[in-house]
Write a protein that holds these residues in place. Sequence first.
Motif, PDB file in Angstrom:
ATOM      1  N   ASP A 117       0.327  -1.048   0.227  1.00 43.85           N
ATOM      2  CA  ASP A 117      -0.019  -0.159   0.539  1.00 43.85           C
ATOM      3  C   ASP A 117       0.797   0.986   0.138  1.00 43.85           C
ATOM      4  O   ASP A 117       0.888   2.305  -1.074  1.00 43.85           O
ATOM      5  CB  ASP A 117      -0.871   0.009   0.830  1.00 43.85           C
ATOM      6  CG  ASP A 117      -1.534   0.808   1.060  1.00 43.85           C
ATOM      7  OD1 ASP A 117      -3.038   1.349  -0.246  1.00 43.85           O
ATOM      8  OD2 ASP A 117      -1.667   1.370   2.385  1.00 43.85           O
ATOM      9  N   GLU A 118       1.552   1.586   0.869  1.00 40.38           N
ATOM     10  CA  GLU A 118       2.600   2.590   1.391  1.00 40.38           C
ATOM     11  C   GLU A 118       3.314   2.408  -0.663  1.00 40.38           C
ATOM     12  O   GLU A 118       3.344   3.606  -1.025  1.00 40.38           O
ATOM     13  CB  GLU A 118       3.566   2.674   2.177  1.00 40.38           C
ATOM     14  CG  GLU A 118       4.262   4.193   2.336  1.00 40.38           C
ATOM     15  CD  GLU A 118       5.215   3.898   3.622  1.00 40.38           C
ATOM     16  OE1 GLU A 118       6.085   5.054   3.524  1.00 40.38           O
ATOM     17  OE2 GLU A 118       5.939   2.773   4.301  1.00 40.38           O
ATOM     18  N   TYR A 119       3.879   1.753  -1.024  1.00 37.32           N
ATOM     19  CA  TYR A 119       4.887   2.211  -2.296  1.00 37.32           C
ATOM     20  C   TYR A 119       3.969   2.610  -3.146  1.00 37.32           C
ATOM     21  O   TYR A 119       4.301   3.162  -3.639  1.00 37.32           O
ATOM     22  CB  TYR A 119       5.224   0.014  -2.526  1.00 37.32           C
ATOM     23  CG  TYR A 119       5.976   0.491  -3.068  1.00 37.32           C
ATOM     24  CD1 TYR A 119       7.129   1.097  -3.939  1.00 37.32           C
ATOM     25  CD2 TYR A 119       5.172   0.512  -5.383  1.00 37.32           C
ATOM     26  CE1 TYR A 119       8.236   0.854  -5.404  1.00 37.32           C
ATOM     27  CE2 TYR A 119       6.412   0.172  -6.067  1.00 37.32           C
ATOM     28  CZ  TYR A 119       7.871   0.137  -6.041  1.00 37.32           C
ATOM     29  OH  TYR A 119       8.250   0.472  -7.594  1.00 37.32           O
ATOM     30  N   ARG A 120       2.907   1.859  -3.284  1.00 37.23           N
ATOM     31  CA  ARG A 120       1.486   1.996  -4.362  1.00 37.23           C
ATOM     32  C   ARG A 120       1.007   3.860  -4.160  1.00 37.23           C
ATOM     33  O   ARG A 120       1.213   4.891  -4.995  1.00 37.23           O
ATOM     34  CB  ARG A 120       0.758   1.402  -4.173  1.00 37.23           C
ATOM     35  CG  ARG A 120       1.023   0.130  -5.136  1.00 37.23           C
ATOM     36  CD  ARG A 120      -0.679  -0.902  -5.248  1.00 37.23           C
ATOM     37  NE  ARG A 120      -0.893  -1.134  -3.405  1.00 37.23           N
ATOM     38  CZ  ARG A 120      -1.681  -1.035  -2.819  1.00 37.23           C
ATOM     39  NH1 ARG A 120      -3.039  -0.194  -4.434  1.00 37.23           N
ATOM     40  NH2 ARG A 120      -2.554  -1.487  -1.974  1.00 37.23           N
ATOM     41  N   THR A 121       1.261   4.488  -2.949  1.00 39.21           N
ATOM     42  CA  THR A 121       0.995   5.397  -2.659  1.00 39.21           C
ATOM     43  C   THR A 121       1.908   6.129  -2.724  1.00 39.21           C
ATOM     44  O   THR A 121       1.710   7.136  -3.706  1.00 39.21           O
ATOM     45  CB  THR A 121       0.778   5.180  -1.001  1.00 39.21           C
ATOM     46  OG1 THR A 121      -0.479   5.077  -1.280  1.00 39.21           O
ATOM     47  CG2 THR A 121       0.385   7.338  -1.030  1.00 39.21           C
ATOM     48  N   VAL A 122       3.258   6.246  -2.328  1.00 40.20           N
ATOM     49  CA  VAL A 122       3.713   7.312  -3.006  1.00 40.20           C
ATOM     50  C   VAL A 122       4.680   7.021  -4.768  1.00 40.20           C
ATOM     51  O   VAL A 122       4.856   8.113  -5.253  1.00 40.20           O
ATOM     52  CB  VAL A 122       5.668   6.406  -2.324  1.00 40.20           C
ATOM     53  CG1 VAL A 122       6.682   7.153  -2.713  1.00 40.20           C
ATOM     54  CG2 VAL A 122       5.499   6.499  -0.629  1.00 40.20           C
ATOM     55  N   SER A 123       4.465   6.095  -5.041  1.00 38.00           N
ATOM     56  CA  SER A 123       4.486   5.698  -6.566  1.00 38.00           C
ATOM     57  C   SER A 123       2.974   6.890  -7.610  1.00 38.00           C
ATOM     58  O   SER A 123       3.509   7.341  -8.256  1.00 38.00           O
ATOM     59  CB  SER A 123       4.051   4.705  -6.763  1.00 38.00           C
ATOM     60  OG  SER A 123       4.066   4.596  -8.835  1.00 38.00           O
ATOM     61  N   ARG A 124       1.792   6.931  -6.557  1.00 44.27           N
ATOM     62  CA  ARG A 124       0.987   7.726  -6.995  1.00 44.27           C
ATOM     63  C   ARG A 124       1.813   9.473  -7.027  1.00 44.27           C
ATOM     64  O   ARG A 124       1.106   9.783  -8.637  1.00 44.27           O
ATOM     65  CB  ARG A 124      -0.097   7.563  -6.622  1.00 44.27           C
ATOM     66  CG  ARG A 124      -1.114   7.823  -6.927  1.00 44.27           C
ATOM     67  CD  ARG A 124      -3.242   7.758  -6.504  1.00 44.27           C
ATOM     68  NE  ARG A 124      -2.831   7.789  -5.012  1.00 44.27           N
ATOM     69  CZ  ARG A 124      -2.697   8.730  -3.765  1.00 44.27           C
ATOM     70  NH1 ARG A 124      -2.404   9.963  -4.410  1.00 44.27           N
ATOM     71  NH2 ARG A 124      -2.862   8.323  -2.321  1.00 44.27           N
ATOM     72  N   LEU A 125       1.563   9.475  -6.264  1.00 44.03           N
ATOM     73  CA  LEU A 125       2.065  10.593  -5.348  1.00 44.03           C
ATOM     74  C   LEU A 125       3.483  11.031  -6.611  1.00 44.03           C
ATOM     75  O   LEU A 125       3.219  12.573  -7.432  1.00 44.03           O
ATOM     76  CB  LEU A 125       2.612  10.898  -4.628  1.00 44.03           C
ATOM     77  CG  LEU A 125       1.235  10.994  -2.991  1.00 44.03           C
ATOM     78  CD1 LEU A 125       1.944  11.286  -1.448  1.00 44.03           C
ATOM     79  CD2 LEU A 125       0.403  11.743  -2.978  1.00 44.03           C
TER      80      LEU A 125
END
Length: 136
Positions: A31-39
């Motif tokens: 989840d955190e990896y995907r959030t940072v990637s999206r940001l």
Amino acid sequence: MSRNLTLTSLACLTLAACGTPQEQCISRNTDEYRTVSRLLAQVEGNLARGYAWDERVVTRTELDFCPAILRNKDGDRVLVQRSCWRDVADTERFRVPIDPVVEQRKAENLRGRLAALRPNAERAVQACRAAYPEEG
């Protein structure tokens, strides 16, 4: 090559969060990896355009038809449609100026964070694939 497959898997699984047990496991653990990637993608888009997007809710009034119950000459209740005014909320996108230096600094920080998160995300994907092998 493996990194690209992992990243592709992560992107696909974002869309299928309620999928197979393997997909759910990967989604939960990255989840955190995907959030940072999206940001990071958002900040890079801002830099490429030269501005950011923001949204606001705008309320407007429009003429509509509303049901009403009236009585006819015999006293029976009758459903009729009458014109009426209703408030409608719309979401409006608008441009916001950015400071390119600040956005570039954000992008660099997010790239660093993404690089730090990548090994754990890849290990999580491998562990989930081992724990929940898919038949196919």
